[in-house]
Design a protein around this motif. Sequence first.
Motif, short mmCIF file in Angstrom:
data_model
loop_
_atom_site.label_atom_id
_atom_site.label_comp_id
_atom_site.label_asym_id
_atom_site.label_seq_id
_atom_site.Cartn_x
_atom_site.Cartn_y
_atom_site.Cartn_z
N UNK A 40 0.82 -1.22 0.00
CA UNK A 40 0.00 0.00 0.00
C UNK A 40 0.86 1.27 0.00
N UNK A 41 2.12 1.15 -0.36
CA UNK A 41 3.02 2.31 -0.39
C UNK A 41 2.68 3.17 -1.61
N UNK A 42 1.94 4.24 -1.37
CA UNK A 42 1.47 5.09 -2.47
C UNK A 42 2.62 5.78 -3.19
N UNK A 43 3.58 6.32 -2.42
CA UNK A 43 4.62 7.18 -2.98
C UNK A 43 5.70 6.37 -3.68
N UNK A 44 6.27 5.40 -2.98
CA UNK A 44 7.46 4.71 -3.48
C UNK A 44 7.16 3.47 -4.32
N UNK A 45 5.90 3.05 -4.37
CA UNK A 45 5.55 1.92 -5.20
C UNK A 45 4.59 2.36 -6.30
N UNK A 46 3.36 2.69 -5.92
CA UNK A 46 2.31 2.90 -6.91
C UNK A 46 2.55 4.15 -7.76
N UNK A 47 2.76 5.28 -7.11
CA UNK A 47 2.99 6.50 -7.89
C UNK A 47 4.26 6.38 -8.74
N UNK A 48 5.27 5.73 -8.19
CA UNK A 48 6.53 5.61 -8.92
C UNK A 48 6.35 4.75 -10.18
N UNK A 49 5.63 3.64 -10.06
CA UNK A 49 5.47 2.77 -11.22
C UNK A 49 4.52 3.39 -12.25
N UNK A 50 3.44 4.00 -11.78
CA UNK A 50 2.53 4.66 -12.72
C UNK A 50 3.24 5.80 -13.45
N UNK A 51 4.06 6.53 -12.73
CA UNK A 51 4.83 7.62 -13.35
C UNK A 51 5.75 7.07 -14.44
N UNK A 52 6.38 5.93 -14.15
CA UNK A 52 7.28 5.33 -15.15
C UNK A 52 6.53 4.94 -16.41
#
Length: 408
Positions: A40-52
């Motif tokens: 559930x790590x929004x910043x370092x997992x989900x946002x990072x991968x979606x940004x990529x």
Amino acid sequence: MPCTINDFRLLLAEAGRLYEKHETGRPKPFNVFSVLRSTHDEVNLHSRFLHALLSYRNPHAATRDNLEDFLCAVGIDGLDEDHAIVERERDNVDILIRDPRAKQSVVIENKIWAADQPEQLLRYAEDQLKAGYKKAHLLYLTLDGHEPEEHSKGDLDVRCISYRDDIRPWLERCQKRAFDEPELRESIAQYRHLVGQLTGTNMSKAYLTELRDLCLKEENLVLVHDLTSAITEARILLLEKLWHEIEDRIKKTTDLPDSGEPTDITRGRIRRFVTFKRNYKWHGLYFPFSPGAKLGIEVDHHIFFGVNCWQASDPDEYNKIRHQLEGFAGGAKNNKWPWLCWKPTDLNPNLRHPNREHLELLANEQTRAEYVEELACGVGKIWEEIKNKGLVSLPEAGCPVNARQEVA
């Protein structure tokens, strides 16, 4: 013909048989994302991968098909994908897409479990206008697509999108576009699986197809409708039981002072939490130990605990407690929120969007008891630290301490 109890039994038995047939024993594939980060790590997992993925350019044609597809899927036009700038954590925005030529931007606020901050979306919109962007599209991304709190968005027009209905189909299309890039294709496949876990949509197509057909058989759809309402009531009663078990265990294992105030874990509060009522705020257990601070156990999507003290209301008390507890239980936080030394449990079920695993944990007496014990143990450790640091100074009689204060 009226439905009988036996009809419900037969429906549930058949659904259970289908689960055994399709889902029981299915191997859980290795997932690098859940190994490296909290799911559930929004910043370092989900946002990072979606940004990529949003930033990605096709190495052969130099096109940005993922970005173009995403903007089309959420109904945003007018941006030039080739010249758009995709950024992460710029001005505290999770994902920001800017087109300086068109003077348009897209603000993506990514919420897995975190709560809305006061005027958060309002601030983002104002910042974009100040930066010269005449049109700022606000996207509020959650697991299920629910709306943000009024105190966050005000009267702004916010588009609600979800991992379940928007991101998962988009990821599938991204994966297909990466047919000739095996590393990228496999990374997207693993992330899709993770999103499926979080949204409870990882069942096999064969299982869902047979369940759908079962629901459409004879009067089963009416039975499912009634069961859906019953499930909501069952969740409310289960969470009420959980909270009282937490309260009883804390009282048995610690010498925390009783607040003397009405409990904040009423069935009405829990019902508003489960059904997403707009007038819902927070609920939990709070034990005051000084006029401006209390030890609290509270639920956002998961339960967390720590010291609740508002910096704006009592800066001296806040700074004293923060200094004394620095480095304990992960360290004190310095932000608009009142929680110091907050610490989710290792078990950490999502109570607002429970998946199958979370429901199994809560419904089982043994695993729920382990969860309660972990919470009580963590609260007890913080309480002992508070006493050891000499921070206990009980409020005078009649001082309102149990209800959570609002931002000053």
